[in-house]
Write a protein that holds these residues in place. Structure first.
Motif, mmCIF file in Angstrom:
data_model
loop_
_atom_site.group_PDB
_atom_site.id
_atom_site.type_symbol
_atom_site.label_atom_id
_atom_site.label_comp_id
_atom_site.label_asym_id
_atom_site.label_seq_id
_atom_site.Cartn_x
_atom_site.Cartn_y
_atom_site.Cartn_z
ATOM 1 N N VAL A 1 -4.206 -2.567 -8.001
ATOM 2 C CA VAL A 1 -5.363 -3.402 -7.619
ATOM 3 C C VAL A 1 -6.525 -2.540 -7.424
ATOM 4 C CG1 VAL A 1 -6.231 -4.834 -6.035
ATOM 5 C CG2 VAL A 1 -3.885 -5.021 -6.709
ATOM 6 N N VAL A 2 -6.518 -1.479 -6.516
ATOM 7 C CA VAL A 2 -7.466 -0.622 -6.440
ATOM 8 C C VAL A 2 -7.052 0.772 -5.458
ATOM 9 C CG1 VAL A 2 -9.472 -2.387 -5.641
ATOM 10 C CG2 VAL A 2 -7.861 -1.529 -3.946
ATOM 11 N N ARG A 3 -7.943 1.857 -5.898
ATOM 12 C CA ARG A 3 -7.381 3.078 -5.304
ATOM 13 C C ARG A 3 -8.768 3.619 -4.524
ATOM 14 N NH1 ARG A 3 -3.202 5.822 -8.003
ATOM 15 N NH2 ARG A 3 -2.410 4.822 -9.724
ATOM 16 N N PHE A 4 -8.682 4.180 -3.482
ATOM 17 C CA PHE A 4 -9.599 4.710 -2.593
ATOM 18 C C PHE A 4 -9.345 5.767 -1.667
ATOM 19 C CE2 PHE A 4 -7.907 1.107 -0.282
ATOM 20 C CZ PHE A 4 -7.717 1.306 0.941
ATOM 21 N N SER A 5 -10.020 6.136 -0.899
ATOM 22 C CA SER A 5 -9.661 7.331 0.214
ATOM 23 C C SER A 5 -10.288 6.940 1.287
ATOM 24 C CB SER A 5 -10.363 8.637 -0.301
ATOM 25 O OG SER A 5 -9.753 9.026 -1.400
ATOM 26 N N VAL A 6 -9.557 7.327 2.562
ATOM 27 C CA VAL A 6 -10.120 7.163 3.902
ATOM 28 C C VAL A 6 -10.157 8.540 4.677
ATOM 29 C CG1 VAL A 6 -9.438 5.902 6.115
ATOM 30 C CG2 VAL A 6 -8.922 4.961 4.097
ATOM 31 N N ILE A 7 -11.018 8.647 5.284
ATOM 32 C CA ILE A 7 -11.405 9.804 5.913
ATOM 33 C C ILE A 7 -11.528 9.351 7.478
ATOM 34 C CG2 ILE A 7 -13.024 11.809 6.681
ATOM 35 C CD1 ILE A 7 -14.178 11.628 3.873
ATOM 36 N N GLY B 1 -4.431 8.739 12.797
ATOM 37 C CA GLY B 1 -4.499 10.289 12.852
ATOM 38 C C GLY B 1 -5.588 10.840 11.967
ATOM 39 N N LEU B 2 -6.114 12.112 12.507
ATOM 40 C CA LEU B 2 -7.103 12.839 11.875
ATOM 41 C C LEU B 2 -6.706 13.115 10.390
ATOM 42 C CD1 LEU B 2 -8.628 14.641 14.732
ATOM 43 C CD2 LEU B 2 -9.298 12.585 13.916
ATOM 44 N N GLY B 3 -7.701 13.416 9.508
ATOM 45 C CA GLY B 3 -7.544 13.565 8.154
ATOM 46 C C GLY B 3 -8.044 12.801 7.193
ATOM 47 N N THR B 4 -7.300 12.939 5.871
ATOM 48 C CA THR B 4 -8.011 12.333 4.692
ATOM 49 C C THR B 4 -6.666 11.913 3.899
ATOM 50 O OG1 THR B 4 -10.134 13.520 4.496
ATOM 51 C CG2 THR B 4 -9.266 12.420 2.530
ATOM 52 N N THR B 5 -6.832 10.400 3.501
ATOM 53 C CA THR B 5 -5.537 10.096 2.649
ATOM 54 C C THR B 5 -5.931 9.417 1.670
ATOM 55 O OG1 THR B 5 -3.463 8.941 3.082
ATOM 56 C CG2 THR B 5 -5.356 7.888 4.148
ATOM 57 N N ALA B 6 -5.380 9.369 0.610
ATOM 58 C CA ALA B 6 -5.530 8.609 -0.767
ATOM 59 C C ALA B 6 -4.648 7.205 -0.632
ATOM 60 C CB ALA B 6 -5.246 9.392 -1.974
ATOM 61 N N VAL B 7 -5.390 6.154 -0.798
ATOM 62 C CA VAL B 7 -4.522 4.943 -0.859
ATOM 63 C C VAL B 7 -4.590 4.168 -2.135
ATOM 64 C CG1 VAL B 7 -4.680 2.726 0.375
ATOM 65 C CG2 VAL B 7 -5.638 4.483 1.584
ATOM 66 N N ALA C 1 0.830 -1.229 0.161
ATOM 67 C CA ALA C 1 0.018 -0.016 -0.032
ATOM 68 C C ALA C 1 0.767 1.347 -0.052
ATOM 69 C CB ALA C 1 -0.805 0.006 1.237
ATOM 70 N N GLN C 2 0.277 2.123 -0.686
ATOM 71 C CA GLN C 2 0.945 3.656 -0.494
ATOM 72 C C GLN C 2 -0.093 4.343 -0.182
ATOM 73 O OE1 GLN C 2 2.141 3.597 -4.879
ATOM 74 N NE2 GLN C 2 4.247 3.807 -4.332
ATOM 75 N N THR C 3 -0.004 5.370 0.712
ATOM 76 C CA THR C 3 -0.919 6.452 1.295
ATOM 77 C C THR C 3 -0.259 7.875 1.139
ATOM 78 O OG1 THR C 3 -0.128 6.162 3.469
ATOM 79 C CG2 THR C 3 -1.724 4.890 2.787
ATOM 80 N N ASP C 4 -1.210 8.584 0.702
ATOM 81 C CA ASP C 4 -0.671 10.129 0.799
ATOM 82 C C ASP C 4 -1.798 11.055 1.084
ATOM 83 O OD1 ASP C 4 0.627 12.376 -0.340
ATOM 84 O OD2 ASP C 4 -0.239 12.352 -2.114
ATOM 85 N N PRO C 5 -1.437 11.930 2.442
ATOM 86 C CA PRO C 5 -0.426 12.016 2.851
ATOM 87 C C PRO C 5 -0.039 10.702 3.952
ATOM 88 C CG PRO C 5 -1.978 13.505 3.875
ATOM 89 C CD PRO C 5 -2.731 12.740 2.615
ATOM 90 N N LEU C 6 1.098 10.562 4.588
ATOM 91 C CA LEU C 6 1.228 9.503 5.452
ATOM 92 C C LEU C 6 0.807 10.063 6.692
ATOM 93 C CD1 LEU C 6 4.982 9.085 4.473
ATOM 94 C CD2 LEU C 6 3.046 7.603 3.978
ATOM 95 N N GLY C 7 0.798 9.069 7.954
ATOM 96 C CA GLY C 7 0.251 9.559 9.089
ATOM 97 C C GLY C 7 -1.220 9.574 9.400
#
Length: 133
Positions: A89-95, A73-79, A44-50
């Protein structure tokens, strides 16, 4: 993987397959886990980290764990999840939030959300589209 103190005995994991994750946004709370059941070896790659920490699935002899994420941590990251050969494989976001202000269950995929309608006299209802958070 270290589990934050607040998740011990707390929230159950959110379980979503790669197919369910592709192109959506997932809401989590700090300390909550997202498990991705699959037979694939994932990176997995996340942006931003943390915002989330990825834990790859692995064999432990008599059992195998699935890959997953823990919200740290609080925030939004693209995965971006990819297979061991580097194929996407897949791209999604996590809030990640303390609480979900929309009163939706944590982990509930948010698909195709749009900004809230402007109040009368406060903005143009035809301008742009995007995600509200």
């Amino acid at each position: 993987m270290m589990v934050p103190q607040q998740s011990v005995g707390g929230l159950p994991p959110v379980i979503l397959t790669p197919e369910e994750l592709n192109g959506v946004t997932v809401r989590l709370r700090v300390g909550e886990m997202l498990v991705v059941p699959t037979d694939l070896t994932l990176a997995a790659q996340t942006d931003p980290l943390g915002i989330v920490v990825f834990e790859p699935g692995r064999s432990h002899g008599s059992y195998t764990t699935n890959p997953g994420f823990i919200a740290v941590g609080l925030g939004t990251t693209a995965v971006r999840l990819s297979g061991s050969g580097g194929e996407s494989v897949v791209r999604f976001s996590v809030i990640v939030r303390r609480d979900d202000p929309d009163d939706q269950p944590a982990g509930a995929p948010v698909v195709g959300t749009s900004p809230p309608a402007p109040k009368p006299g406060h903005g143009d209802s035809t301008s742009g589209s995007g995600d509200s958070q």
